[in-house]
Design an enzyme around this catalytic site. Structure first.
Site, PDB file in Angstrom:
ATOM      1  N   GLY A 156      -7.522  54.501  18.292  1.00  0.00           N
ATOM      2  CA  GLY A 156      -7.006  54.571  16.934  1.00  0.00           C
ATOM      3  C   GLY A 156      -7.330  55.865  16.220  1.00  0.00           C
ATOM      4  O   GLY A 156      -7.759  56.847  16.825  1.00  0.00           O
ATOM      5  N   HIS A 194      -2.325  61.762  20.391  1.00  0.00           N
ATOM      6  CA  HIS A 194      -1.886  60.403  20.749  1.00  0.00           C
ATOM      7  C   HIS A 194      -0.358  60.282  20.636  1.00  0.00           C
ATOM      8  O   HIS A 194       0.289  59.656  21.476  1.00  0.00           O
ATOM      9  CB  HIS A 194      -2.490  59.364  19.791  1.00  0.00           C
ATOM     10  CG  HIS A 194      -3.979  59.293  19.800  1.00  0.00           C
ATOM     11  ND1 HIS A 194      -4.742  59.674  18.730  1.00  0.00           N
ATOM     12  CD2 HIS A 194      -4.843  58.863  20.749  1.00  0.00           C
ATOM     13  CE1 HIS A 194      -6.015  59.485  19.001  1.00  0.00           C
ATOM     14  NE2 HIS A 194      -6.116  58.995  20.225  1.00  0.00           N
ATOM     15  N   LYS A 206      -7.608  66.161  27.160  1.00  0.00           N
ATOM     16  CA  LYS A 206      -8.828  66.575  26.466  1.00  0.00           C
ATOM     17  C   LYS A 206     -10.009  65.833  27.091  1.00  0.00           C
ATOM     18  O   LYS A 206     -11.077  66.389  27.283  1.00  0.00           O
ATOM     19  CB  LYS A 206      -8.757  66.270  24.965  1.00  0.00           C
ATOM     20  CG  LYS A 206     -10.014  66.767  24.254  1.00  0.00           C
ATOM     21  CD  LYS A 206      -9.933  66.574  22.771  1.00  0.00           C
ATOM     22  CE  LYS A 206     -10.259  65.179  22.350  1.00  0.00           C
ATOM     23  NZ  LYS A 206     -11.682  64.813  22.459  1.00  0.00           N
ATOM     24  N   ASP A 207      -9.779  64.554  27.423  1.00  0.00           N
ATOM     25  CA  ASP A 207     -10.792  63.759  28.130  1.00  0.00           C
ATOM     26  C   ASP A 207     -10.495  63.855  29.628  1.00  0.00           C
ATOM     27  O   ASP A 207     -10.148  62.863  30.272  1.00  0.00           O
ATOM     28  CB  ASP A 207     -10.744  62.312  27.643  1.00  0.00           C
ATOM     29  CG  ASP A 207     -11.022  62.219  26.164  1.00  0.00           C
ATOM     30  OD1 ASP A 207     -12.178  62.374  25.768  1.00  0.00           O
ATOM     31  OD2 ASP A 207     -10.074  62.023  25.388  1.00  0.00           O
ATOM     32  N   GLN A 239     -12.461  61.688  32.050  1.00  0.00           N
ATOM     33  CA  GLN A 239     -12.003  60.291  31.945  1.00  0.00           C
ATOM     34  C   GLN A 239     -10.753  60.074  32.791  1.00  0.00           C
ATOM     35  O   GLN A 239     -10.654  59.095  33.544  1.00  0.00           O
ATOM     36  CB  GLN A 239     -11.723  59.995  30.473  1.00  0.00           C
ATOM     37  CG  GLN A 239     -10.935  58.723  30.207  1.00  0.00           C
ATOM     38  CD  GLN A 239     -10.812  58.419  28.728  1.00  0.00           C
ATOM     39  OE1 GLN A 239     -11.753  57.940  28.125  1.00  0.00           O
ATOM     40  NE2 GLN A 239      -9.663  58.680  28.129  1.00  0.00           N
ATOM     41  N   SER A 251      -9.940  62.285  17.128  1.00  0.00           N
ATOM     42  CA  SER A 251     -10.128  61.399  15.967  1.00  0.00           C
ATOM     43  C   SER A 251     -11.438  61.733  15.276  1.00  0.00           C
ATOM     44  O   SER A 251     -11.572  61.604  14.061  1.00  0.00           O
ATOM     45  CB  SER A 251     -10.140  59.939  16.418  1.00  0.00           C
ATOM     46  OG  SER A 251      -8.995  59.676  17.195  1.00  0.00           O
ATOM     47  N   ARG A 252     -12.423  62.180  16.057  1.00  0.00           N
ATOM     48  CA  ARG A 252     -13.747  62.469  15.485  1.00  0.00           C
ATOM     49  C   ARG A 252     -13.727  63.711  14.574  1.00  0.00           C
ATOM     50  O   ARG A 252     -14.659  63.895  13.804  1.00  0.00           O
ATOM     51  CB  ARG A 252     -14.779  62.676  16.595  1.00  0.00           C
ATOM     52  CG  ARG A 252     -15.163  61.393  17.304  1.00  0.00           C
ATOM     53  CD  ARG A 252     -16.302  61.623  18.283  1.00  0.00           C
ATOM     54  NE  ARG A 252     -16.883  60.384  18.745  1.00  0.00           N
ATOM     55  CZ  ARG A 252     -16.638  59.831  19.937  1.00  0.00           C
ATOM     56  NH1 ARG A 252     -15.811  60.420  20.774  1.00  0.00           N
ATOM     57  NH2 ARG A 252     -17.220  58.700  20.272  1.00  0.00           N
TER      58      ARG A 252
HETATM   59  O1  PAF Z   1      -9.677  58.020  25.364  1.00  0.00           O
HETATM   60  C1  PAF Z   1      -9.865  57.035  24.624  1.00  0.00           C
HETATM   61  O2  PAF Z   1      -9.473  56.985  23.467  1.00  0.00           O
HETATM   62  C2  PAF Z   1     -10.640  55.843  25.170  1.00  0.00           C
HETATM   63  O3  PAF Z   1     -11.683  56.248  25.995  1.00  0.00           O
HETATM   64  C3  PAF Z   1      -9.746  54.808  25.853  1.00  0.00           C
HETATM   65  C4  PAF Z   1      -9.073  55.370  27.098  1.00  0.00           C
HETATM   66  C5  PAF Z   1      -8.683  54.311  24.890  1.00  0.00           C
HETATM   67  C6  PAF Z   1     -10.580  53.608  26.300  1.00  0.00           C
HETATM   68  O4  PAF Z   1     -11.214  53.002  25.224  1.00  0.00           O
END
Ligand code: PAF
Length: 280
Positions: free
Chosen positions: A33, A39, A151-152, A155, A188-189
């Site tokens: 969010g 996003h 960016k992540d 991940q 978001s941060r």
């Molecule tokens: O990248 C993110 O915002 C979060 O790590 C995700 C993939 C929605 C999992 O909570």
């Protein structure tokens, strides 16, 4: 029209049935969010790929350790719904924690070596929480495609590994980092950064630009370049890591190549900043 679901699986299920009538593959954009252009680019990409686009907004507690910013993570459901809807989402789901982690829940994903470097060193709980929630979202929504921001980057690499390791029938798509006009990676941060500290936050992007420039000028030795970049790092910005790694296995690189990425993470007034970029 965008469907909005705030309840549990019994409200989500009829909404997913409505989407099934569109006879398009499901595309999932999982988010925490406080949506920004990064996003929205993922949502637009899912839409443009012809998917029935499902956005989830869930600040996932299992990816935060006690003392991290779970409570202060920015939240604004009304704004998120409006933005996701304008970007073309077909359904936005705001699940509660008890829906994702119902009473009795006890099974998590334990990612391996890829999660024990970069962000995984200072946030050892983090990628287990991310994998666990993303797997649960995949199981609930059953998307054929899912979009994540680069960016992540770590991940994304870890989630790609999870998809292979668990034979998950979903294709992951990475999208380039979206930046503010001055180069700051959207996050978001960033909403929690004081305006007068923004220039310090830009240090990460400046390092990336310098590294790319140096690579363009023929520099290939990682150690000497890192030493130069670290020498100019401002003391007020808590450096977590600055490393050159390859984009597949995230191994440290001594010799720089075009695909080598510079990975950076820092703390500024309790706000975590991360960024990364390939050298070419
Ligand atoms: O990248 C993110 O915002 C979060 O790590 C995700 C993939 C929605 C999992 O909570």
């Amino acid at each position: 029209m965008t469907l909005r679901v705030a309840g549990g699986l019994s409200s989500l299920s009829p909404a997913l049935d409505i989407l099934r009538h569109m006879e398009r593959p499901f595309g999932l954009v999982p988010t925490m969010g406080y949506l920004h252009e990064g996003h929205l680019a993922l949502i637009r990409a899912a839409r443009e790929a012809g998917c029935a686009t499902v956005v989830t907004v869930f600040v996932n507690p299992t990816q935060f350790a006690p003392g991290e910013d779970f409570a202060s993570y920015p939240r604004d459901e009304k704004r998120d719904f409006r933005l996701a809807s304008h970007a073309g989402a077909d359904l936005v789901w705001f699940p509660k924690a008890e829906v994702i982690y119902p009473a009795g829940w006890q099974t998590s994903v334990l990612p391996g070596a890829l999660a024990k470097r970069l962000c995984g060193l200072s946030r050892p709980h983090f990628f287990g929480g991310v994998c666990s929630v993303v797997l649960r979202l995949f199981q609930i929504i059953q998307p054929q495609h899912a979009w994540f921001g680069e960016k992540d980057f770590q991940q994304l690499v870890i989630l790609r590994r999870m998809v292979v390791d668990f034979f998950l029938p979903v294709t992951l798509h990475g999208m380039p980092t979206v930046r503010e006009p001055d180069g700051l990676a959207m996050s978001s941060r960033n909403a929690r950064l004081a305006p007068e500290r923004r220039d310090l936050a830009l240090t990460l992007w400046r390092c990336i630009c310098r590294a790319r420039q140096a690579y363009g000028a023929g520099r290939r030795d990682a150690a000497t370049l890192l030493a130069e970049l670290r020498a100019d790092w401002p003391a007020e910005l808590g450096l977590d890591y600055m490393e050159f790694r390859d984009p597949k296995e995230l191994e440290l690189q001594e010799k720089l190549g075009p695909k080598t990425r510079l990975f950076l993470a820092a703390w500024l007034d309790g706000v975590r900043l991360i960024d990364n970029s390939p050298l070419e």
